[in-house]
Each structure stands twice: as structure tokens, then as C-alpha cells.
Scaffold this motif. Structure first.
Motif, short mmCIF file in Angstrom:
data_model
loop_
_atom_site.label_atom_id
_atom_site.label_comp_id
_atom_site.label_asym_id
_atom_site.label_seq_id
_atom_site.Cartn_x
_atom_site.Cartn_y
_atom_site.Cartn_z
N ALA A 19 -5.62 -16.17 38.98
CA ALA A 19 -4.59 -15.21 38.93
C ALA A 19 -5.32 -14.00 39.05
O ALA A 19 -6.23 -13.48 38.63
N ARG B 282 8.60 -10.96 30.55
CA ARG B 282 7.19 -10.66 30.47
C ARG B 282 6.69 -11.53 31.48
O ARG B 282 5.63 -11.30 32.28
N GLU B 283 7.15 -13.10 31.33
CA GLU B 283 6.46 -13.98 32.23
C GLU B 283 6.99 -13.58 33.69
O GLU B 283 5.84 -13.86 34.50
N CYS C 147 -0.40 -8.21 39.14
CA CYS C 147 1.02 -8.27 38.73
C CYS C 147 1.89 -8.58 39.74
O CYS C 147 1.91 -7.72 40.96
N CYS C 148 3.03 -8.92 39.18
CA CYS C 148 4.44 -9.24 40.21
C CYS C 148 4.19 -9.82 41.54
O CYS C 148 5.08 -9.74 42.38
N ARG D 174 6.67 -11.11 35.31
CA ARG D 174 6.00 -9.97 35.79
C ARG D 174 4.37 -10.29 36.29
O ARG D 174 3.64 -9.77 36.80
N ASN D 175 4.14 -11.42 35.50
CA ASN D 175 2.85 -11.97 35.93
C ASN D 175 2.74 -12.57 37.59
O ASN D 175 3.72 -12.98 37.93
N ARG D 176 1.62 -12.15 38.26
CA ARG D 176 1.25 -12.69 39.44
C ARG D 176 1.36 -14.22 39.55
O ARG D 176 0.81 -14.93 38.62
N ARG D 177 2.03 -14.84 40.49
CA ARG D 177 2.33 -16.40 40.80
C ARG D 177 1.00 -16.64 41.35
O ARG D 177 0.51 -16.10 42.59
#
Length: 293
Positions: free
Chosen positions: A289, A276-277, A292-293, A279-282
Motif C-alpha cells: 500500500a 476514514r477507510e 492516499c485515495c 481515504r486509504n489507497r486501495r
């Protein structure tokens, strides 16, 4: 592309089993990992072989830890595929031997086993480790290594390259060393970057990060070779990184010196959370933020 399998997210669909595949390949004869029309790719060869040996009507899609470019090798690549439980039970004991008989000699699957709950070959990974090999021997590359070692026609100062490399380690926006892709972030955590010279004279870069953006390793190596041969000072790659834009002096070195050596995963009880982590946008500290991705 046919998709007969289950979901590729945190787990397979009901009635399917997620199978982890550990594999290696010589990238010289492939147009990269990802399946392409009318081009030979690693994914295409494995999916074709899997369809044949399981006598399936369609393709079982693979999800891979790291999509390697054309000409890049892999010693420790990881992928997963979701198969119907009945099909897996029927072929489990014979799958490796049958794949070995069907696959071309430049790609091998070494292990095939049910993945633990929450496993995703791409999103559960916490690091990928690459090696780039180069020689500065005045006579060139050993003919037996020519497909895996780059020849650099200048003497390399490994100490200077390590000094420059140390300044790049950490979480940064590596836009200056990546080929941008629409909607994708270039923020990465570079966990390790160092160089060693072996007894055979081959100089090897070990590069490890949570993930890599397109051409990142080969661009970093290109910049650091410029430091090693004296064309730039050890401070130069960090200045390029801070500028955040491509520098015409940073060359993307040839792919044949690059090998994906290993992919790291967290303990089984952390796989789903990492899935899950990832898939979060950095974003870097202080930035908002989004996406996604």
C-alpha cells in the motif's frame, strides 16, 4: 472557488452544521457534475441557487457522492454542504421550496436535513448503484425515452451478457475499463453486475460497486454489448480485465443511457470509520500500500 464552509472531512468546523442533500437531475444539459468555468454544471447550478436563496455573499461548496460525467443522469444523488448554524436555522424550513423556485427544471433537491455525526457524502458511501438502459428494438428507441435509453442496432442475448458479467464481479484492478487519472487507483470492488429485459423490451444493466473510476460503467457496458450481439464470447471481458490494459475493441458507450440510481451508506455508528477507510489507497492482496485515495 470561494469556500465559506467548514472542513469537508469527518465533520463540519465549529459553528457549522453539515446538511445532507438528496437530489436528482437530467444530465442532458449539463457538462457533468463538477463546477467548471463558462460551462453549465449541476454543482454550479445548485451552489448558485443556494447562495441566492440564503442571501450569502459567497459560495457554499458542495461535496458529492459521485461526480457524474457530461450527459449522465441521476435519480438518487447525494451531496453535503456545511452551513453556519445561524444561517441553517434561519432557512431550514423554507430551503426546499426556495430552491425549487430558483433551480432550473432539470435539477431538483428533494431533501435537506442535518447529517449524522461522521457523515461525508463521498467518503462515507459504501456503494453506488447505476443503471444503464439500452434497447435492441429494430424500430429504435421510444421517442419518449430517447434521452435515457441507448439504441443498439443488433439483437442482444441477455443470457450471454449475464454470463460474461458474472466473471467481472469482485475486487479487481479495472484499469482496462477506466480512463486513468494521475495518482488515482483503479482497484474497485464490483458488487453487482447483471442484465434484465423488461416487458417494454428495454434491457437494463444494474451496476453496483463501492466506487467507480472514470468511464468504468460505460466501458463495461460497451464490452458487454459486444458479447450480447455475438461479436465476442462471454469469456472476452474477463480476459480484457486480466490483461489490465485498454483494448481498442472496448467502446465507451454514450452517456445518456446511464443513471445514478442510489447511494448506500452504513449505519450512523459506522459513518466516521467508513469515512476514514475510504481515504486509504486501495491495493490488491500481495501488493504494497502507498499514498492516499
Amino acid at each position: 472557488m470561494d469556500d465559506l464552509g467548514g472542513a469537508s472531512g469527518e465533520g463540519p468546523a465549529p459553528g457549522f452544521v453539515r446538511v445532507r442533500l438528496d437530489l436528482s437531475y437530467d444530465g442532458a444539459g449539463f457538462s457533468g457534475w463538477a463546477k467548471q468555468t463558462a460551462r453549465r454544471t449541476v454543482q454550479g447550478e445548485i451552489e448558485d441557487a443556494l447562495r441566492t436563496v440564503t442571501r450569502s455573499a459567497g459560495t457554499w461548496d458542495l461535496t458529492v457522492a459521485g461526480r457524474t460525467d457530461a450527459g449522465v443522469h441521476a435519480r438518487g444523488q447525494v451531496a453535503h454542504v456545511d452551513l453556519p448554524e445561524a444561517l441553517w436555522e434561519a432557512h431550514e424550513d423554507k430551503l426546499l421550496r426556495r430552491l425549487a423556485g430558483r433551480l432550473p427544471h432539470d435539477v431538483r433537491v428533494w431533501r435537506a436535513r442535518p447529517a449524522p455525526a461522521g457523515f461525508n457524502a463521498r467518503f462515507s458511501a459504501v456503494w453506488r448503484r447505476y443503471a444503464y438502459r439500452v434497447t435492441d428494438h429494430p424500430g429504435g428507441v421510444d421517442p419518449l425515452l430517447r434521452g435515457h435509453v441507448l439504441w443498439h442496432d443488433w439483437t442482444l442475448d441477455v443470457e450471454a451478457m449475464n454470463e460474461a458479467s458474472a466473471r467481472l464481479v469482485g475486487e479487481h484492478d479495472f484499469a482496462a475499463f477506466c480512463k486513468r487519472r494521475e495518482g488515482a487507483t483503479t482497484i474497485r470492488t464490483l458488487q453487482r453486475l447483471d442484465w434484465t429485459r423488461g416487458a417494454d423490451g428495454v434491457v437494463t444493466a444494474t451496476v453496483r460497486a463501492d466506487a467507480f473510476c472514470h468511464n468504468m460503467v460505460r466501458s463495461l457496458v460497451g464490452a458487454l454489448l459486444f458479447v450480447g450481439d455475438g461479436h465476442r464470447g462471454p469469456e472476452w471481458p474477463a480476459k480484457v480485465l486480466a490483461a489490465g490494459v485498454r483494448d481498442s475493441a472496448v467502446h465507451v458507450v454514450r452517456p445518456h443511457g446511464l443513471t445514478l440510481e442510489e447511494v448506500g451508506y452504513p449505519p450512523a455508528d459506522r459513518l466516521a470509520a467508513r469515512n476514514r477507510e475510504a481515504r486509504n489507497r486501495r491495493t490488491l492482496p500481495g501488493a504494497a500500500a502507498s499514498g492516499c485515495c
